[in-house]
Design a protein around this motif. Structure first.
Motif, short mmCIF file in Angstrom:
data_model
loop_
_atom_site.label_atom_id
_atom_site.label_comp_id
_atom_site.label_asym_id
_atom_site.label_seq_id
_atom_site.Cartn_x
_atom_site.Cartn_y
_atom_site.Cartn_z
N PRO A 115 0.95 -1.48 0.06
CA PRO A 115 0.11 -0.14 -0.11
C PRO A 115 0.73 1.22 0.04
O PRO A 115 1.68 1.30 0.84
N GLY A 116 0.51 2.28 -0.89
CA GLY A 116 1.37 3.39 -0.81
C GLY A 116 2.55 3.23 -1.82
O GLY A 116 3.36 4.15 -2.09
N LYS A 117 2.85 2.09 -2.13
CA LYS A 117 3.91 1.78 -3.25
C LYS A 117 5.23 2.24 -2.68
O LYS A 117 5.65 2.33 -1.53
N ALA A 118 6.31 2.74 -3.73
CA ALA A 118 7.46 2.96 -3.58
C ALA A 118 7.64 4.10 -2.66
O ALA A 118 8.50 4.03 -1.86
N PRO A 119 6.75 5.33 -2.67
CA PRO A 119 6.75 6.37 -1.60
C PRO A 119 6.62 5.86 -0.39
O PRO A 119 7.32 6.30 0.52
N ALA A 120 5.70 5.05 0.15
CA ALA A 120 5.42 4.54 1.25
C ALA A 120 6.84 3.70 1.84
O ALA A 120 7.30 3.73 2.89
N GLN A 121 7.16 2.80 0.96
CA GLN A 121 8.50 2.15 1.09
C GLN A 121 9.71 3.04 1.47
O GLN A 121 10.45 2.76 2.43
N LEU A 122 9.84 4.01 0.57
CA LEU A 122 10.96 5.05 1.05
C LEU A 122 10.92 5.55 2.34
O LEU A 122 11.68 5.84 3.07
N ALA A 123 9.56 6.20 2.69
CA ALA A 123 9.29 6.70 3.86
C ALA A 123 9.73 5.53 5.00
O ALA A 123 10.25 6.05 6.07
N GLY A 124 9.35 4.36 4.77
CA GLY A 124 9.48 3.35 5.76
C GLY A 124 11.06 3.35 5.92
O GLY A 124 11.50 3.09 7.06
N ALA A 125 11.71 3.26 4.98
CA ALA A 125 13.12 2.98 4.86
C ALA A 125 13.86 4.16 5.84
O ALA A 125 14.72 3.83 6.55
N VAL A 128 9.60 0.66 14.00
CA VAL A 128 8.63 -0.45 13.90
C VAL A 128 7.90 0.15 12.79
O VAL A 128 7.17 -0.38 11.78
N THR A 129 7.24 1.43 12.94
CA THR A 129 6.40 2.01 11.94
C THR A 129 6.98 2.01 10.59
O THR A 129 6.42 1.57 9.41
N GLY A 130 8.25 2.30 10.52
CA GLY A 130 9.10 2.26 9.07
C GLY A 130 9.00 0.84 8.41
O GLY A 130 8.73 0.77 7.18
#
Length: 189
Positions: A46-56, A111-113
């Protein structure tokens, strides 16, 4: 910084104790998320690459803050974050100039990331649920213990540095309290 009266042995014990105590945040920020997700990426994220970048970014920032906080406990506090081997000196340097509990905030961020990076919303719930006992521990054990041990020094720190949401500018010990800033221990936090 460590006070000059601290012995080499005390500083060494603090460093070793802090390294050993690092298992606690590693468990909360690493083992628990792994047990909940086996670090499986949910497809599609969910949220694709932008969400994954924010998570990282959150995960990396969280890990960096945890490491920095441990260094300050060993070097500045000449102790550990563990209740059984507490710091000799109040830790108010580094990231502790922005928020009183950078380690707890960093664990929640890590954890959120991971939740964002893996597309695993259950990690958001884990971070929220984990905040309940941490908040109780801080409010009912940690803060009263620090107040008893460090007295007025801790009260001044507490009045100037918020518990959970970081300040925008670093607090400078010895500086007058800023006008318009509510003491951090008031319920308005």
């Amino acid at each position: 910084m460590a006070v000059s009266g601290d012995t080499k042995s005390e500083r060494r014990r603090a460093a070793v104790g802090t390294a050993v105590f690092a298992l606690a945040p590693a468990t909360a920020a690493g083992l628990v998320p792994w047990l909940l997700t086996r670090w499986q990426v949910r497809r599609p994220v969910p949220g694709k690459a932008p969400a994954q970048l924010a998570g990282a970014l959150l995960l990396g920032a969280g890990a960096s803050v945890i490491a920095n906080s441990f260094v300050h406990f060993a070097v500045e506090g000449v102790g550990t974050p563990a209740p059984f081997a507490p710091p000799k000196h109040l830790v108010v340097g580094g990231l502790y100039r922005y928020v009183r509990n950078p380690m707890y905030v960093a664990i929640a961020a890590a954890v959120t990331g991971q939740g964002l990076l893996l597309g695993q919303p259950k990690l958001f719930a884990a971070a929220a649920l984990g905040a309940v006992p941490v908040t109780a521990f801080v409010k009912f054990y940690e803060e009263p213990t620090l107040a008893r041990k460090f007295g007025a020094e801790y009260q001044v720190y507490r009045d100037n540095v918020p518990r959970w949401l970081p300040r925008l500018t670093p607090w400078r010990p010895g500086a007058a309290p800023e006008q318009g800033v509510a003491p951090a221990h008031q319920p308005a936090q």
